[in-house]
Write a protein that holds these residues in place. Structure first.
Motif, short mmCIF file in Angstrom:
data_model
loop_
_atom_site.label_atom_id
_atom_site.label_comp_id
_atom_site.label_asym_id
_atom_site.label_seq_id
_atom_site.Cartn_x
_atom_site.Cartn_y
_atom_site.Cartn_z
N VAL A 10 0.86 -1.19 0.00
CA VAL A 10 0.00 0.00 0.00
C VAL A 10 0.89 1.24 0.00
O VAL A 10 1.71 1.43 0.91
CB VAL A 10 -0.94 0.03 1.22
CG1 VAL A 10 -1.77 1.31 1.23
CG2 VAL A 10 -1.86 -1.20 1.21
N CYS A 12 1.44 4.94 0.66
CA CYS A 12 0.84 5.94 1.56
C CYS A 12 1.43 7.31 1.25
O CYS A 12 2.65 7.49 1.29
CB CYS A 12 1.11 5.59 3.01
SG CYS A 12 0.52 3.97 3.52
N ASP A 27 -0.07 5.15 9.57
CA ASP A 27 -0.29 4.35 8.37
C ASP A 27 0.49 3.04 8.42
O ASP A 27 -0.04 1.95 8.18
CB ASP A 27 0.14 5.12 7.12
CG ASP A 27 -0.66 6.40 6.89
OD1 ASP A 27 -1.73 6.56 7.49
OD2 ASP A 27 -0.17 7.24 6.09
N ILE A 28 1.77 3.16 8.74
CA ILE A 28 2.64 1.99 8.75
C ILE A 28 2.16 0.95 9.76
O ILE A 28 2.03 -0.24 9.45
CB ILE A 28 4.10 2.41 9.04
CG1 ILE A 28 4.65 3.27 7.90
CG2 ILE A 28 4.99 1.18 9.26
CD1 ILE A 28 5.93 4.02 8.26
N LEU A 31 -1.19 -0.71 8.79
CA LEU A 31 -1.05 -1.62 7.64
C LEU A 31 -0.32 -2.90 8.04
O LEU A 31 -0.67 -3.99 7.57
CB LEU A 31 -0.35 -0.91 6.49
CG LEU A 31 -1.25 0.06 5.74
CD1 LEU A 31 -0.45 1.02 4.87
CD2 LEU A 31 -2.26 -0.71 4.87
N CYS A 36 -0.20 -6.14 5.67
CA CYS A 36 0.23 -5.48 4.44
C CYS A 36 1.60 -4.85 4.63
O CYS A 36 2.09 -4.69 5.75
CB CYS A 36 -0.78 -4.41 4.04
SG CYS A 36 -2.41 -5.04 3.59
N HIS A 37 2.20 -4.48 3.51
CA HIS A 37 3.48 -3.77 3.51
C HIS A 37 3.21 -2.31 3.15
O HIS A 37 2.65 -2.02 2.09
CB HIS A 37 4.44 -4.39 2.50
CG HIS A 37 5.74 -3.64 2.36
ND1 HIS A 37 6.78 -3.77 3.26
CD2 HIS A 37 6.14 -2.72 1.44
CE1 HIS A 37 7.78 -3.00 2.89
NE2 HIS A 37 7.42 -2.35 1.79
N ALA A 38 3.61 -1.38 4.02
CA ALA A 38 3.42 0.04 3.77
C ALA A 38 4.62 0.62 3.04
O ALA A 38 5.77 0.37 3.42
CB ALA A 38 3.22 0.79 5.09
N PRO A 40 5.72 4.24 2.49
CA PRO A 40 5.35 5.60 2.87
C PRO A 40 6.11 6.67 2.09
O PRO A 40 7.34 6.70 2.08
CB PRO A 40 5.73 5.65 4.37
CG PRO A 40 6.85 4.67 4.50
CD PRO A 40 6.65 3.61 3.44
N LYS A 81 -3.23 5.03 -0.24
CA LYS A 81 -3.91 5.71 0.86
C LYS A 81 -3.41 7.14 0.94
O LYS A 81 -2.20 7.38 1.02
CB LYS A 81 -3.66 4.97 2.18
CG LYS A 81 -4.38 5.58 3.38
CD LYS A 81 -3.53 6.57 4.13
CE LYS A 81 -4.29 7.21 5.30
NZ LYS A 81 -3.48 8.22 5.99
N SER A 216 -6.08 3.84 6.81
CA SER A 216 -5.00 2.90 6.45
C SER A 216 -5.46 1.46 6.59
O SER A 216 -5.15 0.61 5.74
CB SER A 216 -3.78 3.16 7.33
OG SER A 216 -3.25 4.42 7.08
N GLY A 220 -5.69 -1.29 3.63
CA GLY A 220 -5.11 -2.63 3.74
C GLY A 220 -6.12 -3.72 3.43
O GLY A 220 -5.81 -4.68 2.73
#
Length: 264
Positions: A10, A12, A27-28, A31, A36-38, A40, A81, A216, A220
């Motif tokens: 995702v 961000c 966000d991190i 997620l 999920c893997h953020a 950013p 996001k 977030s 995800g």
């Protein structure tokens, strides 16, 4: 060492909050909790704590484009996001980014105010998001005060704001909790006329980063392939648990406890 990452990526686009309560850190963490893997990308730097925001600086668009281009060229982005953008130029920058990601769901959290009430962008930024980004977004997640700004209805109800905004966007989640009701109502509206009302127990206190956490988590869930209404419910349930277990590390608002992963 294992093989390729099986977690959806995702992207961000949000601001940095040095208190760690909102923005990209929120966000991190949210997620990661969804599996999920953020990825950013910083859109703005802020001076804020758990009490309020005192200043912010929007990054140069070339820096934001460089960050996102590097991610898009390297990682399979499954959802995007949006958080704090801070300027009309950044809205236009995001639109340019989304043109490189056709078919990828865009979850738009229209961040216009910090939890303490301080402005994180002029209302014109919200109007630009409404006019330019909502039409390409999957869903927007404003709270009621933000929805009133976006709809230009200072005293509007959630239903009235949705009626004004749905011509711009396919789905709209207007979150409650800003009044004094004992039960919070989060309302999902869709352009086809369908509606869902997700209610939950009101928790005491005020929270820093709850909107970031919700948007977030929703990004995800959509990146994982969950259907929209189900993804909204999953994200709302997760966010409520993070608020239930929130901590107060500073002098101001509570910070949602988004990790560890065993929230239940």
């Amino acid at each position: 060492m294992t093989g390729p990452c099986s977690r959806p990526v995702v992207l961000c686009l949000s601001g940095h909050d040095p208190s760690g309560g909102a923005g990209l850190q929120a966000d991190i963490e949210a997620l990661i909790a969804q599996g999920c893997h953020a990825a950013p990308a910083v859109t703005a730097l802020t001076v804020q704590d758990t009490v309020d925001v005192s200043d912010f600086r929007v990054l140069d668009r070339d820096w934001v484009l460089a960050q996102t281009n590097a991610v898009i060229a390297d990682l399979p982005v499954a959802a995007v996001k949006l958080g704090m953008l801070g300027s009309v130029e950044m809205v236009e920058t995001v639109l340019e980014i989304m043109q490189k990601l056709p078919g990828v769901p865009l979850i738009c959290d229209p961040v216009l105010r910090a939890g303490g009430g301080g402005a994180l962008g002029k209302d014109e930024v919200g109007y630009a998001m409404r006019e330019q980004l909502f039409p390409v977004a999957t869903i927007a997640t404003p709270n009621l005060p933000e929805a009133r700004i976006l709809a230009e209805l200072p005293e509007g109800s959630a239903d009235e704001c949705a009626e004004k905004l749905l011509p711009y966007i396919r789905h709209l989640l207007i979150t409650g909790g800003h009044g004094d009701e004992t039960e919070v109502h989060n309302r999902l509206y869709s352009r086809d006329g369908s509606q869902h009302d997700f209610s939950c127990q009101r928790l005491p206190g005020s929270y820093h980063g709850s909107g970031c956490t919700l948007a977030s988590a929703l990004a995800g869930r959509l990146a994982l392939g969950e259907g929209l209404a189900s993804a909204v419910k999953s994200a709302l349930d997760y966010t409520w648990r993070t608020l239930r277990d929130a901590e107060a590390p500073g002098r101001g608002q509570y910070i949602p406890r988004r990790l560890p992963l065993d929230l239940s």
